[in-house]
Design a protein around this motif. Structure first.
Motif, PDB file in Angstrom:
ATOM      1  N   ASP A 102      -1.008  -8.257   0.966  1.00 23.00           N
ATOM      2  CA  ASP A 102      -0.098  -8.055   2.086  1.00 23.00           C
ATOM      3  C   ASP A 102       0.868  -6.933   1.734  1.00 23.00           C
ATOM      4  O   ASP A 102       0.706  -6.253   0.723  1.00 23.00           O
ATOM      5  CB  ASP A 102       0.635  -9.354   2.445  1.00 23.00           C
ATOM      6  N   GLN A 103       1.869  -6.733   2.567  1.00 24.92           N
ATOM      7  CA  GLN A 103       2.784  -5.614   2.347  1.00 24.92           C
ATOM      8  C   GLN A 103       3.567  -5.744   1.047  1.00 24.92           C
ATOM      9  O   GLN A 103       3.944  -4.741   0.450  1.00 24.92           O
ATOM     10  CB  GLN A 103       3.728  -5.472   3.539  1.00 24.92           C
ATOM     11  N   ALA A 104       3.800  -6.973   0.626  1.00 31.86           N
ATOM     12  CA  ALA A 104       4.569  -7.174  -0.598  1.00 31.86           C
ATOM     13  C   ALA A 104       3.788  -6.823  -1.852  1.00 31.86           C
ATOM     14  O   ALA A 104       4.376  -6.526  -2.889  1.00 31.86           O
ATOM     15  CB  ALA A 104       5.049  -8.623  -0.676  1.00 31.86           C
ATOM     16  N   SER A 105       2.468  -6.839  -1.757  1.00 35.45           N
ATOM     17  CA  SER A 105       1.658  -6.652  -2.963  1.00 35.45           C
ATOM     18  C   SER A 105       0.778  -5.409  -2.946  1.00 35.45           C
ATOM     19  O   SER A 105       0.249  -5.014  -3.985  1.00 35.45           O
ATOM     20  CB  SER A 105       0.758  -7.874  -3.176  1.00 35.45           C
ATOM     21  N   VAL A 106       0.605  -4.792  -1.781  1.00 39.25           N
ATOM     22  CA  VAL A 106      -0.425  -3.759  -1.643  1.00 39.25           C
ATOM     23  C   VAL A 106      -0.231  -2.591  -2.597  1.00 39.25           C
ATOM     24  O   VAL A 106      -1.185  -2.133  -3.241  1.00 39.25           O
ATOM     25  CB  VAL A 106      -0.523  -3.272  -0.175  1.00 39.25           C
ATOM     26  N   PHE A 107       0.980  -2.090  -2.745  1.00 37.82           N
ATOM     27  CA  PHE A 107       1.178  -0.915  -3.587  1.00 37.82           C
ATOM     28  C   PHE A 107       1.039  -1.243  -5.066  1.00 37.82           C
ATOM     29  O   PHE A 107       0.462  -0.470  -5.834  1.00 37.82           O
ATOM     30  CB  PHE A 107       2.536  -0.276  -3.294  1.00 37.82           C
ATOM     31  N   THR A 108       1.544  -2.400  -5.462  1.00 34.69           N
ATOM     32  CA  THR A 108       1.410  -2.821  -6.855  1.00 34.69           C
ATOM     33  C   THR A 108      -0.053  -2.903  -7.246  1.00 34.69           C
ATOM     34  O   THR A 108      -0.438  -2.520  -8.360  1.00 34.69           O
ATOM     35  CB  THR A 108       2.073  -4.195  -7.060  1.00 34.69           C
ATOM     36  N   TYR A 120       2.030  -5.512  10.616  1.00 33.44           N
ATOM     37  CA  TYR A 120       0.570  -5.623  10.578  1.00 33.44           C
ATOM     38  C   TYR A 120       0.113  -7.032  10.951  1.00 33.44           C
ATOM     39  O   TYR A 120      -1.090  -7.275  11.041  1.00 33.44           O
ATOM     40  CB  TYR A 120       0.044  -5.293   9.187  1.00 33.44           C
ATOM     41  N   GLY A 121       1.045  -7.945  11.143  1.00 33.91           N
ATOM     42  CA  GLY A 121       0.684  -9.345  11.371  1.00 33.91           C
ATOM     43  C   GLY A 121       0.583  -9.699  12.830  1.00 33.91           C
ATOM     44  O   GLY A 121       1.118 -10.709  13.274  1.00 33.91           O
ATOM     45  N   ASP A 150       9.199 -10.895  -3.415  1.00 29.62           N
ATOM     46  CA  ASP A 150       8.418 -11.144  -4.629  1.00 29.62           C
ATOM     47  C   ASP A 150       8.393 -12.619  -4.992  1.00 29.62           C
ATOM     48  O   ASP A 150       7.416 -13.126  -5.546  1.00 29.62           O
ATOM     49  CB  ASP A 150       8.960 -10.319  -5.790  1.00 29.62           C
ATOM     50  N   VAL A 151       9.461 -13.337  -4.672  1.00 28.99           N
ATOM     51  CA  VAL A 151       9.509 -14.779  -4.919  1.00 28.99           C
ATOM     52  C   VAL A 151       8.602 -15.506  -3.920  1.00 28.99           C
ATOM     53  O   VAL A 151       7.807 -16.376  -4.296  1.00 28.99           O
ATOM     54  CB  VAL A 151      10.949 -15.309  -4.808  1.00 28.99           C
ATOM     55  N   LEU A 152       8.705 -15.139  -2.644  1.00 24.65           N
ATOM     56  CA  LEU A 152       7.902 -15.781  -1.602  1.00 24.65           C
ATOM     57  C   LEU A 152       6.415 -15.551  -1.820  1.00 24.65           C
ATOM     58  O   LEU A 152       5.577 -16.391  -1.487  1.00 24.65           O
ATOM     59  CB  LEU A 152       8.312 -15.256  -0.225  1.00 24.65           C
ATOM     60  N   GLN A 153       6.076 -14.392  -2.379  1.00 26.30           N
ATOM     61  CA  GLN A 153       4.673 -14.028  -2.604  1.00 26.30           C
ATOM     62  C   GLN A 153       3.962 -15.016  -3.528  1.00 26.30           C
ATOM     63  O   GLN A 153       2.744 -15.165  -3.486  1.00 26.30           O
ATOM     64  CB  GLN A 153       4.611 -12.606  -3.190  1.00 26.30           C
ATOM     65  N   GLN A 154       4.729 -15.736  -4.331  1.00 32.41           N
ATOM     66  CA  GLN A 154       4.128 -16.653  -5.299  1.00 32.41           C
ATOM     67  C   GLN A 154       3.557 -17.909  -4.651  1.00 32.41           C
ATOM     68  O   GLN A 154       2.808 -18.656  -5.277  1.00 32.41           O
ATOM     69  CB  GLN A 154       5.177 -17.063  -6.342  1.00 32.41           C
ATOM     70  N   PHE A 155       3.904 -18.145  -3.378  1.00 33.99           N
ATOM     71  CA  PHE A 155       3.490 -19.363  -2.694  1.00 33.99           C
ATOM     72  C   PHE A 155       2.531 -19.043  -1.549  1.00 33.99           C
ATOM     73  O   PHE A 155       2.576 -17.962  -0.969  1.00 33.99           O
ATOM     74  CB  PHE A 155       4.713 -20.109  -2.139  1.00 33.99           C
ATOM     75  N   ASP A 156       1.666 -20.009  -1.220  1.00 34.27           N
ATOM     76  CA  ASP A 156       0.727 -19.841  -0.112  1.00 34.27           C
ATOM     77  C   ASP A 156       1.287 -20.386   1.202  1.00 34.27           C
ATOM     78  O   ASP A 156       0.954 -19.889   2.275  1.00 34.27           O
ATOM     79  CB  ASP A 156      -0.590 -20.561  -0.410  1.00 34.27           C
ATOM     80  N   THR A 157       2.118 -21.404   1.105  1.00 34.46           N
ATOM     81  CA  THR A 157       2.680 -22.056   2.292  1.00 34.46           C
ATOM     82  C   THR A 157       4.203 -22.020   2.208  1.00 34.46           C
ATOM     83  O   THR A 157       4.782 -22.492   1.220  1.00 34.46           O
ATOM     84  CB  THR A 157       2.195 -23.516   2.400  1.00 34.46           C
ATOM     85  N   LEU A 158       4.843 -21.479   3.232  1.00 32.13           N
ATOM     86  CA  LEU A 158       6.296 -21.341   3.256  1.00 32.13           C
ATOM     87  C   LEU A 158       6.850 -22.178   4.402  1.00 32.13           C
ATOM     88  O   LEU A 158       6.444 -22.019   5.563  1.00 32.13           O
ATOM     89  CB  LEU A 158       6.696 -19.880   3.455  1.00 32.13           C
ATOM     90  N   VAL A 159       7.782 -23.077   4.082  1.00 35.68           N
ATOM     91  CA  VAL A 159       8.409 -23.936   5.080  1.00 35.68           C
ATOM     92  C   VAL A 159       9.900 -23.635   5.092  1.00 35.68           C
ATOM     93  O   VAL A 159      10.577 -23.830   4.081  1.00 35.68           O
ATOM     94  CB  VAL A 159       8.173 -25.428   4.774  1.00 35.68           C
ATOM     95  N   ILE A 202       5.863  -9.482   7.440  1.00 37.89           N
ATOM     96  CA  ILE A 202       5.741  -8.927   6.089  1.00 37.89           C
ATOM     97  C   ILE A 202       4.622  -9.598   5.304  1.00 37.89           C
ATOM     98  O   ILE A 202       3.882  -8.944   4.563  1.00 37.89           O
ATOM     99  CB  ILE A 202       7.078  -9.072   5.330  1.00 37.89           C
ATOM    100  N   LEU A 203       4.510 -10.923   5.476  1.00 33.77           N
ATOM    101  CA  LEU A 203       3.472 -11.697   4.779  1.00 33.77           C
ATOM    102  C   LEU A 203       2.615 -12.402   5.834  1.00 33.77           C
ATOM    103  O   LEU A 203       2.661 -13.626   5.975  1.00 33.77           O
ATOM    104  CB  LEU A 203       4.107 -12.729   3.832  1.00 33.77           C
ATOM    105  N   PRO A 204       1.824 -11.636   6.593  1.00 35.87           N
ATOM    106  CA  PRO A 204       1.141 -12.203   7.760  1.00 35.87           C
ATOM    107  C   PRO A 204       0.084 -13.245   7.455  1.00 35.87           C
ATOM    108  O   PRO A 204      -0.302 -13.995   8.334  1.00 35.87           O
ATOM    109  CB  PRO A 204       0.511 -10.971   8.426  1.00 35.87           C
TER     110      PRO A 204
END
Length: 360
Positions: free
Chosen positions: A103-109, A252-253, A309-318, A337-339
């Motif tokens: 996703d956008q948070a990880s694509v460039f890395t 993009y989402g 970067d913290v949110l990216q570590q999880f699959d489900t966000l509540v 951002i994390l579609p």
């Protein structure tokens, strides 16, 4: 070099081309029907480093075309499973596994460390994100798409006159207007044929032999065995990012239907039982009462965009707040951002706990 002897002896190939392969780094996005043959043939050919990115899990309906997997692996992550098997095919190459959706948070890395990117995904949001990031970073992108009995293959962002996915398809299509394999079906052999064509394009790009399929779209009809090459025309009106920020801020989402409002405590608890789930309190840290019986990550709404970067570590966000207003804003912000994350918010805020009194 005995392993690669059958390709080294080819005219115009030789030890030099093999050396190029051994020193190359290729990222394969998607370890499904297209990604499997790409990974198998690139590993067998001796690509020095392969990245495998996919957050999906193996399902029984995948086995008709994703022939690397078997029935005992249903429910397992595709990237990790593919990595384990490709490692046994060629232990001399380096493998990097990314067991999540790009996703956008990880694509460039991810893509900055690779020479070539291979688009084997069936998510439009990831496809266009990869395209735009590769355009900005000038990374060759080997594209393919399959639908029922037909396939498309092309190479974008390659050479002195690079072409772009958006030259052909300027905007992300409405997901309701373009059915996927689950809805329209696909013949299994087509995935193998098309993925093999993608692998061949990667090898040509790296070794600099042959004609790379840039500026053209190869169309293959497996029912008629007809192959057509269409010339691509440059489109001056398409989105061409000039900075990473333009990509990070773009939505993009478009198909983010995985956002759900929660009204009952039992629904909240069920959501949190999902794999890699987290409850995020977006109230200010001094607001009371605190949630005591559920593990909670405290990130005020004003700080949320700085904690991707913290949110990216999880699959489900509540998300939860006092009344549901800020948690809804958080959901809307993060969905762009994390579609591909599974997103929830507590519609009535902390009142979801009212009957159970689960506070400090």
């Amino acid at each position: 070099m005995q392993r690669y002897s059958r390709q080294i002896i080819l005219p115009n190939f030789g030890a030099e081309a093999q050396s190029h392969l051994l020193n190359s780094k290729v990222l394969v996005v998607g370890a499904g029907g297209l990604g499997i043959p790409v990974l198998q043939y690139l590993a067998a050919a001796g690509v020095g480093k392969l990245g495998i990115a996919d957050g999906d899990v193996i399902e029984i309906s995948n086995l008709q075309r994703q022939v690397l997997y078997n029935e005992t692996e249903i429910g397992k992550n595709k990237a990790r499973t593919a990595g384990e098997k490709i490692a046994k095919l060629n232990s001399a190459i380096k493998l990097e596994v990314y067991d999540y959706f790009i996703d956008q948070a990880s694509v460039f890395t991810l893509i900055e460390g690779y020479d070539v990117v291979v688009d084997c995904t069936d998510h439009f949001s990831i496809r266009y994100l990869l395209n735009d990031a590769c355009s900005l970073l000038k990374k060759p992108l080997v594209y393919a798409s399959i639908f029922q009995f037909e396939a498309q293959v092309s190479v974008f962002h390659y050479g002195d006159v690079p072409y772009n996915l958006r030259d052909v398809f300027p905007e992300i299509p409405d997901d309701k207007s373009v059915p996927n394999c689950n809805e329209a079906g696909v013949i299994g052999t087509l995935a193998g044929i098309t993925g093999s064509l993608q692998a061949s394009e990667v090898i040509k790009i790296i070794t600099k032999i042959g004609i790379v399929n840039s500026g053209r779209m190869l169309l293959f009809n497996s029912l008629s065995n007809q192959i057509t090459q269409l010339s691509i025309s440059k489109n001056s009106k398409i989105f061409l990012p000039n900075s990473k920020d333009e990509i990070l801020q773009k939505n993009y989402g478009f198909f983010c239907t995985n956002a759900i409002s929660l009204k009952k405590l039992s629904d909240l608890e069920a959501a949190l039982r999902q794999e890699s789930a987290v409850l995020i309190d977006v109230r200010e840290k001094n607001e009371l009462p605190k949630i005591s019986t559920l593990s909670t990550l405290e990130i005020p709404l004003s700080e949320l965009s700085d904690k991707i970067d913290v949110l990216q570590q999880f699959d489900t966000l509540v998300f939860i707040c006092k009344s549901g207003v800020r948690s809804r804003k958080a959901l809307d912000e993060i969905s762009g951002i994390l579609p591909l994350k599974q997103l929830y918010h507590c519609e009535n805020g902390i009142n979801i706990f009212e009957d159970e009194k689960k506070f400090c």
